[in-house]
Design an enzyme around this catalytic site. Structure first.
Site: not given
Ligand code: PA5
Length: 471
Positions: A295, A324, A438
């Site tokens: 990310e 393996h 989303k």
């Molecule tokens: O790293 C990030 O920002 C995402 O993985 C969020 O943690 C994830 O989408 C969850 O978002 P939220 O905390 O708003 O539910």
């Protein structure tokens, strides 16, 4: 214990180790050092008050105090702790638990140092449904920690709504606050509103810290502390690593070296980065790293706005299991990967392998050996085999797996990611591409509003099954 430091070993990326085509020679390394060292002071600024503030977490004594207070309030009343979250709101919790509590933690009613821990980071009705059947008779001894910065994330919200109803049906609206702790934005967001209305106890997703950088905050530390993990040691490990990874001397800075090597290999066509722990305890951290790396570094645009479509692909593998399964590809497939082993010197338990029966003398070589010795020998054997195929390998060496070394590892990889992001010239801390999926989910689930209705119409022809292509 607060002395043992993890180390990054990087000899096996050198040209001497894997040949000039796939290795890094001295001149290349010097130029990587020059480029990367120039970025270190800026990264130090960035993580302690600039684009992100995860660098402030290890020093936040008040945060640790608040968490411990909440633990004191709930621990004795609680036989089960259920975390609801996803992505950065779940992976750190899983990683800490896997690393620092025994494999049988949830099964061991007598030896366990806290409640059982369950982390739900999906919307799988079969999985959650069967869990609810199991947990319903034990609700009076169960605490739910719902973690969401926004409160709008469909996965976490839907899980929470189901559980909220079950709890309200059983304990009434006023009983909710005895069974739910909300970890969310301090001021705003949907979960903050719900928490305020129901008077829920709350913890904080710190401002300016993205989900994937939040494990050393209330997000990851509350469940850890509830389950008996020493969060002071975790934070001390991170502080120790802060000193090392902000060292302006490139050659003494493991995050700078790790980021530079990974960046170099990406530019040389090795676009896959395999994290390969030889310790089940560290497997959850490889999963956590996958999100952090993907990310943060997978981006369409560079900071100057040009299209780059950049980012190494993080992969996790487990030693020895994946020897393996994957090593055939890793050695004889395309030479497009850089490997990072996680090796543990002292596994904390000795398991002596007994002598084989007389009919199986060919197993004699195992007799009397410790299983940890076998595991580490297999790591070295795999590393040797990869080197024989000119595949570059890094190793992070853990003297042992404990809260102090795990805290170091987390901070090492957070800062490595920040430095790698700077080398790639991208914004490390946003995730614009996650948003479309989303919003499309909102549209498909019938959220009202022109934007969502329009999107639902666009999605339909693209995703509806076309019988002509169905065999
Ligand atoms: O790293 C990030 O920002 C995402 O993985 C969020 O943690 C994830 O989408 C969850 O978002 P939220 O905390 O708003 O539910």
């Amino acid at each position: 214990m607060l002395k043992s430091q993890i180390k990054l070993y990087y000899k096996n990326i050198t040209a001497e180790a894997v040949g000039s085509e796939h290795g890094i020679d001295r001149q290349q390394f010097e130029s990587l050092a020059k480029k990367t060292a120039a970025l270190i002071p800026g990264i130090k600024e960035e993580i302690t008050g600039g684009a992100t503030r995860y660098g402030l977490l290890p020093d936040n004594a008040q945060m640790a105090k608040n968490i411990k207070k909440m633990v004191r309030q709930f621990k004795d009343k609680c036989k089960n702790l259920v975390v609801l979250g996803i992505g950065g709101s779940a992976l750190g919790n899983i990683a800490l638990q896997t690393a620092l509590n025994p494999y049988t933690y949830n099964l061991d009613d007598k030896g366990r140092k806290g409640p059982r821990l369950f982390v739900f980071d999906n919307v799988d009705p079969a999985q959650l449904g069967s869990f609810l059947d199991f947990i319903k008779p034990q609700l009076s001894k169960t605490i739910f920690n719902v973690i969401s910065k926004s409160g709008q994330t469909a996965e976490t919200a839907s899980q929470f709504l189901i559980i909220r109803k079950i709890l309200v049906d059983k304990f009434g609206p006023k009983g909710l606050k005895n069974h739910v702790i909300a970890t969310t934005d301090l001021q705003k967001g949907t979960l903050r509103k719900i928490a305020a209305e129901a008077d829920l106890p709350t913890l904080e997703v710190p401002d300016g810290v993205g989900g994937r950088f939040s494990v050393l905050s209330d997000v990851g530390l509350f469940s850890a502390a509830m389950c008996g993990i020493n969060i002071d040691h975790l934070l001390a490990g991170a502080r120790d690593m802060h000193t090392r990874v902000t060292n302006p001397d490139f050659f003494k800075n493991p995050a700078a070296i790790c980021a530079a090597i990974n960046w170099h290999y990406y530019n040389q066509g090795k676009k896959i980065s395999v994290m390969f722990p030889y310790s089940y305890a560290l497997y959850g951290l490889a999963d956590w790293y996958r999100q952090l790396w993907a990310e943060s570094l997978g981006k369409k645009s560079s900071l100057d706005g040009s299209e780059v479509f950049i980012g190494p692909t993080p992969v996790k593998a487990l030693g020895t299991t994946d020897q393996h399964s994957q090593v055939q590809l890793y050695r004889e497939g395309p030479n497009d990967k850089v490997f990072t082993f996680l090796e543990v010197q002292n596994h904390g338990k000795k398991l002596r392998i007994p002598s084989p029966p007389a009919c199986a003398r060919e197993l004699d070589y195992l007799a009397g050996k410790d299983m940890g010795e076998l595991l580490n020998a297999e790591k070295k054997a795999t590393e040797y085999a990869l080197l024989a195929s000119n595949r570059p390998c890094l190793t992070v060496l853990f003297p042992q797996v404990n809260a102090y070394t795990v805290g170091q590892f987390i901070y090492l990889y957070e800062v490595t990611t920040s430095i790698a992001g700077a080398l790639f010239g991208i914004n490390t801390y946003d995730q614009p591409a996650v948003e479309l999926g989303k919003v499309a989910t909102f549209a498909l689930m019938g959220k009202t509003g022109d934007e969502y209705e329009k999107m639902a119409r666009q999605i339909k022809p693209l995703t509806e099954v076309d019988g002509e292509f169905l065999v």
